[in-house]
Design an enzyme around this catalytic site. Structure first.
Site, PDB file in Angstrom:
ATOM      1  N   ASP A  35      -4.771 -24.237   2.448  1.00  0.00           N
ATOM      2  CA  ASP A  35      -5.849 -25.061   1.818  1.00  0.00           C
ATOM      3  C   ASP A  35      -5.362 -26.352   1.608  1.00  0.00           C
ATOM      4  O   ASP A  35      -4.453 -26.401   2.739  1.00  0.00           O
ATOM      5  CB  ASP A  35      -5.364 -24.248   0.282  1.00  0.00           C
ATOM      6  N   ASP A  63      -5.130 -36.574  -0.509  1.00  0.00           N
ATOM      7  CA  ASP A  63      -5.787 -37.950  -1.756  1.00  0.00           C
ATOM      8  C   ASP A  63      -6.859 -38.632  -2.183  1.00  0.00           C
ATOM      9  O   ASP A  63      -6.698 -39.659  -1.433  1.00  0.00           O
ATOM     10  CB  ASP A  63      -4.386 -38.481  -1.730  1.00  0.00           C
ATOM     11  N   HIS A 100      -7.565 -33.004  11.369  1.00  0.00           N
ATOM     12  CA  HIS A 100      -5.797 -33.147  11.380  1.00  0.00           C
ATOM     13  C   HIS A 100      -6.063 -31.974  10.444  1.00  0.00           C
ATOM     14  O   HIS A 100      -5.224 -31.281  10.961  1.00  0.00           O
ATOM     15  CB  HIS A 100      -5.305 -34.279  11.005  1.00  0.00           C
ATOM     16  N   GLU A 101      -6.336 -31.950   9.428  1.00  0.00           N
ATOM     17  CA  GLU A 101      -5.929 -30.926   8.248  1.00  0.00           C
ATOM     18  C   GLU A 101      -5.935 -29.727   8.580  1.00  0.00           C
ATOM     19  O   GLU A 101      -4.876 -28.906   8.118  1.00  0.00           O
ATOM     20  CB  GLU A 101      -5.632 -31.861   7.068  1.00  0.00           C
ATOM     21  N   HIS A 129      -3.761 -28.004  10.412  1.00  0.00           N
ATOM     22  CA  HIS A 129      -2.465 -27.259   9.983  1.00  0.00           C
ATOM     23  C   HIS A 129      -3.076 -25.687   9.382  1.00  0.00           C
ATOM     24  O   HIS A 129      -2.378 -25.251   9.807  1.00  0.00           O
ATOM     25  CB  HIS A 129      -1.774 -28.248   8.730  1.00  0.00           C
ATOM     26  N   HIS A 133       2.970 -30.844  13.755  1.00  0.00           N
ATOM     27  CA  HIS A 133       2.225 -31.979  14.113  1.00  0.00           C
ATOM     28  C   HIS A 133       3.047 -32.318  15.660  1.00  0.00           C
ATOM     29  O   HIS A 133       4.147 -31.267  16.566  1.00  0.00           O
ATOM     30  CB  HIS A 133       3.287 -32.941  13.829  1.00  0.00           C
TER      31      HIS A 133
END
Lengths: 89, 572
Positions: free
Chosen positions: B95, B99, B294-295, B298, B304
């Site tokens: 997931d 923010d 970017h997320e 992951h 990173h």
């Protein structure tokens, strides 16, 4: 020209970020992103381990590896970033 | 690059994602688009595909949240931490959380997409000139209804192109009111509210009632952020109030005084010292596309990188013309391999079709059908509908689903799923048509079949043809490049889709109705706004993008998303 710089800092209501010292901020940063936690878990957190953590951070961020909390390092730590740790634990 | 311990990765390549909620900072379609582009960054270099789901559990659940947002890693207000994501796996793994105390943009200041007006949903152009004065944000000047608006070109005085900016007076997001605007004043727990409020919520999101009483009607929605609104603080959504008083000084613009972090802020009332109401001033914001890309790295299994130029470097940096760094490519291809390119198909000979150009005002057939032109398009020996990833056009004609692609078409009985016949040459049945058909529909009253290709359309009545004619004859403006889907409705009306818009065509009058175009996402929530095929099949509406379809039932609910070839064509 003429108006002095304001150096009075206040706490704004609803502001999530607390005013902390650079050292407190750095310790929290190093721990949050995985640089310090290994040493801390084994109860060895010390100036030496913080210095090592700082060096590792500085290497990751392409900064001069001083192991010191210098201005460039604290500035880099304040940059907007992803919340996923840099160092696997 | 680094991968997670044990090289965590998805065990399948058809990854699904679901957007659980939206930030008030940007129009939902911009957010959808930013996420879709972010996934495409990775699917462009791997065999991975990404399909959006609208309900149920997806591999990657995407959401916005503030501070404590339901996982063990709270966000920290504006700036600092922007987002985080979990490595591949079940449950919360995979997931991605963003923010919502950040100001989400496309990276260069407020990204304001307009609604209504005459600019067809274009973005605001800042600064713009109105009555000789320059505006860098939406304004209510020139209006009596207090609706903020902007010009979509640099000079409103010259171009007169405008649209309305996000405002709670225009629409709401989420909630249970289907986007209805706020109603002010409204009553909540016996109190009267004249603006959006965060009262009654612990997540800090601003909301309003969409009737005069929440207490009795329970209808509400979340308020979109105005481009002039402050971010965070304790006055989210309010505009700065200039001048304002702070520590007995008067301020006419945002200031960093009183803060040790240099961030610009303002008061939202005339006196901070008395009212203590404040927020951060709007800035360039963070590119949702870049942060999401970017997320999602992951979420796919990358940790990173320590290469500063790589997407997976942990610090945010805005890049205008983004391209994936070789380090990122190596990392993701280490996990999933590289993208398999389709086998090259030799170039096809072009077709020369000579069609009568009519410019009749009536669409009744007046000419005898022209003899079939000589066509040189061969049917490719491997032309199997199940091998086609994306059809040019899908439509129901005489009760059969017709699927068009590159000069060919297939028929599938609506009665017997999977009974596909063809391919047939388009030129043999409808000789006047070009190879590429964008959309088609059968007028159920007259049995005429309308075909659209680029800016032209043809009408077949049995073997007789009229056309090509220009879309302008139907009342379309010159900026409509093609019709991408057609949806027959009752009473001689047909909905025609193009881009983010749809029109209602009165087939008898041969003109689109007044009040159109309208936004697809306002009437057909939850389907892609860039669908390339829209058609009716067995009473359901299908919106297609690439290999996937979104099925909408008669209650306009998306009840299924899947692969066209497996679910509809029943390919093996």
């Amino acid at each position: 020209f003429g108006r002095p710089l304001k150096s009075v800092f206040i706490t704004f209501p609803g502001d999530i970020i607390r005013n902390t010292t650079d050292r407190e901020f750095a310790d929290s940063y190093l721990e949050r992103f995985g640089y310090l936690s290994v040493q801390k878990r084994s109860g060895l957190q010390s100036a030496t381990s913080t210095s090592k953590a700082l060096k590792r951070l500085q290497r990751n961020l392409g900064l001069e590896e001083t192991g010191q909390l210098d201005e460039a390092t604290i500035e880099a730590m304040k940059q907007p970033r992803c919340g996923v740790p840099d160092v696997r634990n | 690059y680094q991968t997670f311990e044990g090289d965590l990765k998805w065990d399948h390549t058809d990854i699904t994602y679901r957007i659980l909620n939206y930030s008030p900072d940007m129009e939902a379609s911009l957010i959808d688009d930013a996420f879709a582009r972010a996934f495409k960054v990775w699917s462009d270099v791997t065999p991975l595909t990404f399909t959006r789901l609208y309900d149920g559990t997806a591999d990657i659940m995407v959401s916005f949240g503030k501070a404590d947002h339901g996982d063990p890693y709270p966000f920290d207000g504006k700036d600092g931490l922007l987002a985080h994501a979990y490595p591949p796996g079940e449950g919360m793994q995979g997931d991605a959380h963003f923010d919502d105390d950040e100001f989400w943009t496309l990276g260069t200041g407020p990204a304001v997409k307009t609604r209504y007006g005459n600019a067809e949903g274009a973005m605001c152009n800042f600064p713009f000139i109105f009555e000789g004065k320059s505006y860098s944000s939406c304004t209510t000047e020139g209006r009596t209804d207090n609706l903020p608006w902007c010009a979509t070109t640099a000079n409103y005085d010259k171009d007169k192109k405008f649209g309305f900016c996000p405002s709670e007076l225009l629409y709401t997001i989420g909630g249970n009111s289907d986007g209805e605007p706020c109603v002010f004043p409204f009553v909540f727990l016996g109190e009267t509210y004249n603006g959006c409020t965060t009262d009654g919520r612990s997540d800090g999101y601003r909301w309003c009632a969409t009737t005069s009483s929440f207490d009795s009607d329970k209808k509400f929605g979340f308020c979109p952020s105005r481009d002039t609104a402050v971010i965070g603080g304790n006055s989210e959504g309010e505009p700065c109030h200039f001048p304002f008083k702070f520590m007995d000084e008067t301020y006419h613009s945002c200031t960093s005084d009183g803060r040790n972090d240099g961030k610009l802020w303002c008061a939202t009332t005339d006196d901070y010292d008395d009212d203590k109401k404040w927020g951060f001033c709007p800035d360039q914001g963070y590119s949702l596309f870049l942060v999401a890309a970017h997320e999602f790295g992951h979420a796919l299994g990358l940790e990173h990188s320590n290469i500063r130029e790589a997407l997976m470097f942990p610090m945010y940096k805005y890049v205008k013309d983004f391209s994936l760094h070789s380090d990122d490519v190596e990392g993701i291809q280490y996990l999933y391999g590289s993208r398999q390119k389709p086998d090259p198909i030799p170039p096809q000979p072009t077709t020369t079709i000579v069609s009568p150009v009519t410019d009749e005002e009536t669409l009744e057939p007046t000419s005898t059908p022209t003899p079939p032109p000589v066509t040189t398009v061969p049917i490719h020996p491997s032309s199997d509908a199940c091998q086609v990833d994306k059809f040019d056009c899908i439509t129901e004609i005489k009760g059969e689903l017709h699927l068009f692609k590159d000069g060919q078409y297939w028929r599938m009985s609506s009665e017997r799923d999977g009974d596909i016949q063809g391919p047939y040459r388009i030129s043999e049945r409808w000789p006047a048509l070009p190879d590429t058909i964008d959309a088609a529909f059968e007028d159920l009253l007259t049995k005429k079949i309308y075909f659209f290709s680029g800016r032209r359309f043809w009408v077949y009545t049995g073997p007789n043809v009229l056309g090509p004619r220009s879309l302008e004859k139907l009342g379309f403006k010159s900026n409509v490049e093609r019709i991408e889907g057609a949806l027959p409705r009752t009473k001689g009306k047909v909905l025609l889709f193009s881009g983010e818009n749809y029109w209602r065509l009165d087939v008898k009058a041969q003109l689109v109705d007044r009040g159109y175009p309208r936004y697809i996402d306002l009437a057909f929530g939850g389907v892609p706004v860039d669908a390339h095929d829209v058609f009716l099949h067995k009473g359901n509406i299908y919106f297609c993008r690439d290999r996937f379809y979104w099925r909408m039932n008669s209650r306009r609910q998306v009840d299924r998303v899947g692969y066209l070839k497996y679910d509809v064509l029943k390919c093996p």
